[in-house]
Design a protein around this motif. Sequence first.
Motif, PDB file in Angstrom:
ATOM      1  N   PRO A   7       1.093  -1.372  -0.061  1.00  0.00           N
ATOM      2  CA  PRO A   7       0.074  -0.083  -0.339  1.00  0.00           C
ATOM      3  C   PRO A   7       0.465   1.456   0.085  1.00  0.00           C
ATOM      4  O   PRO A   7       1.987   1.049   0.294  1.00  0.00           O
ATOM      5  CB  PRO A   7      -0.754  -0.166   1.157  1.00  0.00           C
ATOM      6  CG  PRO A   7      -0.279  -1.017   2.150  1.00  0.00           C
ATOM      7  CD  PRO A   7       1.140  -1.901   1.313  1.00  0.00           C
ATOM      8  N   ALA A   8       0.430   2.445  -0.684  1.00  0.00           N
ATOM      9  CA  ALA A   8       0.864   3.695  -0.652  1.00  0.00           C
ATOM     10  C   ALA A   8       0.622   4.930   0.576  1.00  0.00           C
ATOM     11  O   ALA A   8      -0.269   4.722   0.395  1.00  0.00           O
ATOM     12  CB  ALA A   8       1.388   4.157  -2.271  1.00  0.00           C
ATOM     13  N   ASN A   9       1.196   5.646   0.415  1.00  0.00           N
ATOM     14  CA  ASN A   9       1.018   7.077   0.823  1.00  0.00           C
ATOM     15  C   ASN A   9       1.258   8.095  -0.314  1.00  0.00           C
ATOM     16  O   ASN A   9       2.290   8.582  -0.177  1.00  0.00           O
ATOM     17  CB  ASN A   9       1.650   7.156   2.180  1.00  0.00           C
ATOM     18  CG  ASN A   9       1.021   8.429   3.107  1.00  0.00           C
ATOM     19  OD1 ASN A   9       0.095   8.704   2.543  1.00  0.00           O
ATOM     20  ND2 ASN A   9       1.760   8.919   4.409  1.00  0.00           N
ATOM     21  N   LEU A  10       0.331   8.430  -0.546  1.00  0.00           N
ATOM     22  CA  LEU A  10       0.207   9.421  -1.341  1.00  0.00           C
ATOM     23  C   LEU A  10      -0.066  10.832  -1.200  1.00  0.00           C
ATOM     24  O   LEU A  10       0.152  11.746  -2.237  1.00  0.00           O
ATOM     25  CB  LEU A  10      -1.248   9.034  -3.086  1.00  0.00           C
ATOM     26  CG  LEU A  10      -1.130   7.730  -3.637  1.00  0.00           C
ATOM     27  CD1 LEU A  10      -2.351   7.945  -3.991  1.00  0.00           C
ATOM     28  CD2 LEU A  10       0.087   7.300  -4.350  1.00  0.00           C
ATOM     29  N   THR A  11      -0.233  11.108   0.306  1.00  0.00           N
ATOM     30  CA  THR A  11      -0.799  12.231   0.451  1.00  0.00           C
ATOM     31  C   THR A  11       0.661  12.657   2.141  1.00  0.00           C
ATOM     32  O   THR A  11      -0.364  13.208   3.203  1.00  0.00           O
ATOM     33  CB  THR A  11      -1.497  12.932   0.580  1.00  0.00           C
ATOM     34  OG1 THR A  11      -2.064  11.454   2.355  1.00  0.00           O
ATOM     35  CG2 THR A  11      -3.339  12.685  -0.483  1.00  0.00           C
ATOM     36  N   PRO A  12       1.771  12.871   1.899  1.00  0.00           N
ATOM     37  CA  PRO A  12       2.256  12.781   2.678  1.00  0.00           C
ATOM     38  C   PRO A  12       2.448  14.353   3.301  1.00  0.00           C
ATOM     39  O   PRO A  12       1.867  14.819   2.599  1.00  0.00           O
ATOM     40  CB  PRO A  12       3.136  12.516   2.119  1.00  0.00           C
ATOM     41  CG  PRO A  12       3.913  12.476   1.296  1.00  0.00           C
ATOM     42  CD  PRO A  12       2.673  12.083   0.298  1.00  0.00           C
ATOM     43  N   ARG A 129      11.054   1.183  -7.251  1.00  0.00           N
ATOM     44  CA  ARG A 129      10.982   1.098  -5.842  1.00  0.00           C
ATOM     45  C   ARG A 129      11.399   2.222  -4.765  1.00  0.00           C
ATOM     46  O   ARG A 129      10.943   1.421  -3.274  1.00  0.00           O
ATOM     47  CB  ARG A 129      12.720  -0.268  -5.526  1.00  0.00           C
ATOM     48  CG  ARG A 129      13.678   0.897  -5.864  1.00  0.00           C
ATOM     49  CD  ARG A 129      15.018  -0.131  -6.249  1.00  0.00           C
ATOM     50  NE  ARG A 129      15.419  -0.310  -5.064  1.00  0.00           N
ATOM     51  CZ  ARG A 129      16.382  -0.942  -5.223  1.00  0.00           C
ATOM     52  NH1 ARG A 129      17.906  -0.803  -6.118  1.00  0.00           N
ATOM     53  NH2 ARG A 129      17.242  -0.528  -3.349  1.00  0.00           N
ATOM     54  N   TYR A 130      11.281   3.072  -4.789  1.00  0.00           N
ATOM     55  CA  TYR A 130      10.949   3.786  -3.875  1.00  0.00           C
ATOM     56  C   TYR A 130       9.111   4.728  -3.825  1.00  0.00           C
ATOM     57  O   TYR A 130       9.294   5.325  -2.327  1.00  0.00           O
ATOM     58  CB  TYR A 130      11.830   4.951  -3.846  1.00  0.00           C
ATOM     59  CG  TYR A 130      13.159   5.260  -4.017  1.00  0.00           C
ATOM     60  CD1 TYR A 130      13.641   3.862  -3.121  1.00  0.00           C
ATOM     61  CD2 TYR A 130      13.862   4.238  -5.209  1.00  0.00           C
ATOM     62  CE1 TYR A 130      14.939   3.473  -3.214  1.00  0.00           C
ATOM     63  CE2 TYR A 130      15.694   3.881  -5.564  1.00  0.00           C
ATOM     64  CZ  TYR A 130      16.341   3.667  -4.433  1.00  0.00           C
ATOM     65  OH  TYR A 130      17.765   3.315  -4.650  1.00  0.00           O
ATOM     66  N   GLY A 131       8.962   4.028  -4.170  1.00  0.00           N
ATOM     67  CA  GLY A 131       7.406   5.087  -4.724  1.00  0.00           C
ATOM     68  C   GLY A 131       6.629   4.471  -4.949  1.00  0.00           C
ATOM     69  O   GLY A 131       7.043   4.142  -6.549  1.00  0.00           O
ATOM     70  N   PRO A 132       5.237   4.428  -5.287  1.00  0.00           N
ATOM     71  CA  PRO A 132       4.346   4.515  -7.077  1.00  0.00           C
ATOM     72  C   PRO A 132       4.373   5.697  -7.489  1.00  0.00           C
ATOM     73  O   PRO A 132       4.309   5.715  -8.684  1.00  0.00           O
ATOM     74  CB  PRO A 132       2.849   4.275  -6.127  1.00  0.00           C
ATOM     75  CG  PRO A 132       3.191   4.846  -4.523  1.00  0.00           C
ATOM     76  CD  PRO A 132       4.469   5.178  -4.004  1.00  0.00           C
TER      77      PRO A 132
END
Length: 141
Positions: A7-12, A129-132
Motif C-alpha cells: 500500500p502507498a501513502n500518496l498524501t504525505p 522501488r522507492y514509491g508508486p
Amino acid sequence: MQTNLPPANLTPGFVWLFLSPIGRLGRKPYWLGLLLLWIVVAIAANMWARSLPADADFATLQLSDFVSSNPLFPFLFLLVTVVELALVIKRLQDIGLPGLLALLAFVPVINVIGIFAVGFIPSSEGPNRYGPEPNSYFRRG
C-alpha cells in the motif's frame, strides 16, 4: 495493474517532506523546500551580519565570531543540513537513483552542481522501488 505492490501513502505531510528520507519527491516540492531552506539561511546570515560592528572586516572574521554571535546558529545549520539531505535523498529516489548518492552533497563543488542537477532531471515514469509516484512512499505492509 500489479497487485503485489505494498500500500502507498500518496498524501504525505510536512514532517515527511522535511525530515524523512523515505519515498519519492517531485521537482516542484523539491524546489519549494530548498527555497524555504535558503530563505531561513538568508535570514540567519542577515541577523549575523547585522550583529557585527559597522567597521567589521569580513575577510578577518572566523567561525568562532559567527558562533559567538548566536549560539543557536550551529544548531540551525545542522537542522538545515538534515532537511536538505532528506530532500535530496527523496529527489534522487524519484529519479530512480539510490539515496546514498546524496552524500556527495558534502563534496565541495559537486554539492552545488548535484543539488541543482537533481532538481531539473524529470521523475522516473511509473512506480519504482522507492514509491508508486512522485511525492509518495510505500507503506510497510
